[in-house]
Design an enzyme around this catalytic site. Structure first.
Site, PDB file in Angstrom:
ATOM      1  N   HIS A  11     -13.411  74.434 -41.720  1.00 31.73           N
ATOM      2  CA  HIS A  11     -13.104  73.227 -40.955  1.00 31.73           C
ATOM      3  C   HIS A  11     -13.415  73.496 -39.489  1.00 31.73           C
ATOM      4  CE1 HIS A  11      -9.480  75.312 -39.607  1.00 31.73           C
ATOM      5  NE2 HIS A  11      -9.234  75.599 -40.873  1.00 31.73           N
ATOM      6  N   HIS A 110     -10.930  84.773 -31.812  1.00 33.77           N
ATOM      7  CA  HIS A 110      -9.901  84.070 -31.048  1.00 33.77           C
ATOM      8  C   HIS A 110      -9.495  84.877 -29.812  1.00 33.77           C
ATOM      9  CE1 HIS A 110      -8.942  80.429 -33.186  1.00 33.77           C
ATOM     10  NE2 HIS A 110      -8.591  81.029 -34.312  1.00 33.77           N
ATOM     11  N   ARG A 400      -7.813  67.729 -26.487  1.00 36.41           N
ATOM     12  CA  ARG A 400      -7.200  66.827 -25.504  1.00 36.41           C
ATOM     13  C   ARG A 400      -8.276  66.081 -24.713  1.00 36.41           C
ATOM     14  NH1 ARG A 400      -2.825  67.842 -28.290  1.00 36.41           N
ATOM     15  NH2 ARG A 400      -1.761  69.791 -27.827  1.00 36.41           N
TER      16      ARG A 400
END
Length: 584
Positions: A11, A110, A400
């Site tokens: 995803h 990450h 965002r």
């Protein structure tokens, strides 16, 4: 060296393009396919967008970095088309010309995304998500020599899976939308009084002993099923997924949020003890929880913090590319000059032809006016209760909207909240966020950490809450974005003009999309969303558009009802609309 980073396989496919560690462009596939999170899609359009934004060709790319190391999975994953690199790249990268592809472990990707985007020369690193290949939380230390993992915790202790299961128990996840942000918002309405089956062992998270499942290919599903069963037995309302009565889950949501925050604080404390660093960077999908981020920043465990705007899985394309670029520089003695990411505007930007084509849509009235007049008209319209779609410059990276693909409104009236939530198909109780001029932040907010990315919550100062009730959540908090004139001059100018008109240096800012859709990307997306919603005005580059011509400068007599069609329409329409806007 030009490195292309990609995320694919599950995803949130994405791409990032770096030159000697310097970020040139980044893009998320969902913005092009218009399928939220773009599950099992390949980042074909995202890769092409990055090349186009950087003015590069596939043949210029020296290495490809992937944000998963599929060979690390235990048990091994079965072969599938969506796991094949050959399917993840545009045809321009077909063999034998394709550069070397280097897999980078998911949590290392990450970690790299946060460390080398922070501008810190060294830092403790905490990564928390649903899962990587074998781990769900990890602690590391990074400096100029690289990143060293110090501790990791297995998938059956996943905080990401725990919190997602909680959203499912509360009925907040739908086929088109995950529920983690909703659960965080709902938590403010409740009290943290319900027991949660999370414990800390060895400095990291674990499930209660009677809920631990074996590590298998189905750990994620089995863990969630065990949690749901436990909550149905022990926790009011003893029923999962009751969407018709979601407020009955308020105490449950508060309890799940409190348990998550405690677990994250325990990880941060372990990271401080293990590294003795005064700086902390945080990444992984769980690092999108702005309430938890605020708790970490307020803990005093570290002197400085950095919360990446793209902490979730799209960010591993950036992190994998950074890791490969760093290793190459160390091996060859070459340059490694990573970008400190202090703004989010790294996505695709529209060109004049795309804007002209989009503005030819039926039912749209358009006008082009000088920049100062546009800013003034939009700010004034907001003071009159108008809601504005704002599509300007390069798109944001991350989840965002930060003043490039935003819906904007006046924060001084609480009534705007229900109207906006209705327009966007959101639950009526969900909060909306503010953008504030950076230099006015302390007047309105009390926070342990300022964020330009809207990912750390803050207390709205009691003395100003009545001035901006639309952005104050029920617990007195907000999720503010600081707007800096250097990095976002146009958006800053709009908020500054709004302040001149109202005395309030804050606007309400929510993402430019409708329910179940990704944030708009292109001018065509912006126009389509505008026409299918109750938004009043649309800003598209230098253009103002409306469905009602009386809302535009000069009124109905001063606008063009529809741009002419045809390949040469762009320049002709600009001349015509400029003339009309000046009243000629």
């Amino acid at each position: 060296m030009l490195v292309l980073g990609i995320n694919f396989g599950f995803h949130d496919p994405s791409a990032a393009l770096l030159e000697d560690g310097r970020l040139l462009a980044m893009a998320e596939q969902e913005r092009f396919s218009r399928r939220k999170r773009a599950r099992l899609e390949m980042p074909i359009e995202a890769v092409r967008s990055c090349l186009r934004q950087a003015g590069a060709r596939a043949s210029d790319v020296a290495a490809i970095a992937t944000g998963w190391d599929i060979e690390r999975f235990e048990p091994a994953l079965p072969a599938a088309p969506y796991l094949e690199l050959d399917n993840a790249l545009p045809a321009e990268f077909d063999r034998p010309l394709r550069p070397k592809a280097i897999p980078v472990a998911h949590h290392l990707s990450h970690a790299a995304s946060a460390l080398w985007s922070s501008g810190f020369d060294e830092a403790a690193i905490v990564v928390v998500d649903g899962q990587g290949e074998r781990e769900s939380s990890s602690i590391a230390y990074g400096d100029g020599d690289g990143i060293r993992t110090l501790a990791s915790y297995p998938v059956n202790a996943s905080l990401g899976h725990f919190y997602r299961a909680a959203t499912q128990y509360a009925g907040l996840e739908t086929a088109n939308s995950r529920g983690e942000g909703k659960l965080m918002g709902l938590a403010a309405y409740g009290r943290a009084q319900d027991p949660m089956p999370l414990v800390t062992e060895g400095g990291g998270p674990a499930m209660a002993p009677d809920l631990r499942v074996e590590h298998t290919a189905n750990t994620r599903t089995e863990m969630r099923e065990a949690l749901l069963s436990w909550w149905r037995r022990t926790t009011f309302p003893y029923l999962d997924g009751q969407r018709a009565e979601q407020m009955v889950y308020a105490n449950f949501a508060a309890s799940a949020q409190a348990a998550l925050e405690k677990a994250l604080l325990d990880l941060a404390r372990h990271a401080r003890d293990a590294t003795n660093s005064g700086r902390l960077v945080v990444a992984g999908g769980v690092a999108q929880n702005c309430s938890a981020n605020s708790r970490i920043a307020a803990s005093g465990l570290f002197d400085e913090y950095y919360f990446l705007p793209v902490a979730h899985d799209p960010g591993v394309s950036l992190g994998a590319a950074l890791q490969v670029a760093h290793e190459h520089a160390r091996t060859t003695g070459g340059a490694f000059t990573p970008t400190r990411i202090d703004h989010a505007y790294w996505g695709p930007g529209p060109d004049d032809a795309q804007i002209a084509e989009a503005l030819r849509a039926d039912g749209l009235h358009v006008v082009r006016v000088p920049e100062a007049e546009l800013i003034g008209h939009v700010a004034t319209a907001m003071t009159e209760g108008r809601i504005v779609g704002w599509c300007s410059g390069r798109a944001e990276i991350g989840p965002r909207a930060l003043g490039a693909r935003s819906v904007l409104a006046d924060p001084r009236s609480r009534e705007i909240v229900s109207r906006l939530n209705r327009i966007k198909g959101r639950e009526i109780w969900r909060p909306l966020a503010p953008s504030v001029l950076a230099e006015r932040f302390d007047t309105y907010f009390d926070a342990p950490h300022r964020s330009p990315f809207m990912n750390v919550s803050a207390l709205v100062r009691p003395e100003v809450r009545s001035r901006v009730p639309a952005i104050v959540h029920v617990d007195g908090t907000a999720r503010p974005q600081t707007v800096d004139r250097e990095h976002s001059p146009r958006y800053w100018s709009l908020i500054r003009r709004f302040e001149e008109l109202t005395g309030v240096p804050v606007v309400l800012n929510t993402s430019f999309n409708l329910a179940g859709e990704p944030i708009v990307n292109s001018p065509a997306d912006a126009v389509r969303t505008f026409l299918n919603s109750e938004l009043d005005l649309l800003v598209l580059g230098p253009w103002l558009a409306a469905k009602d011509p009386s809302l535009l400068p000069g009124g109905p007599a001063g606008v063009v009802s529809r741009l002419a069609a045809g390949p040469a329409a762009g320049a002709a329409a600009e001349a015509e609309v400029d003339h009309a806007s000046l009243g000629g």
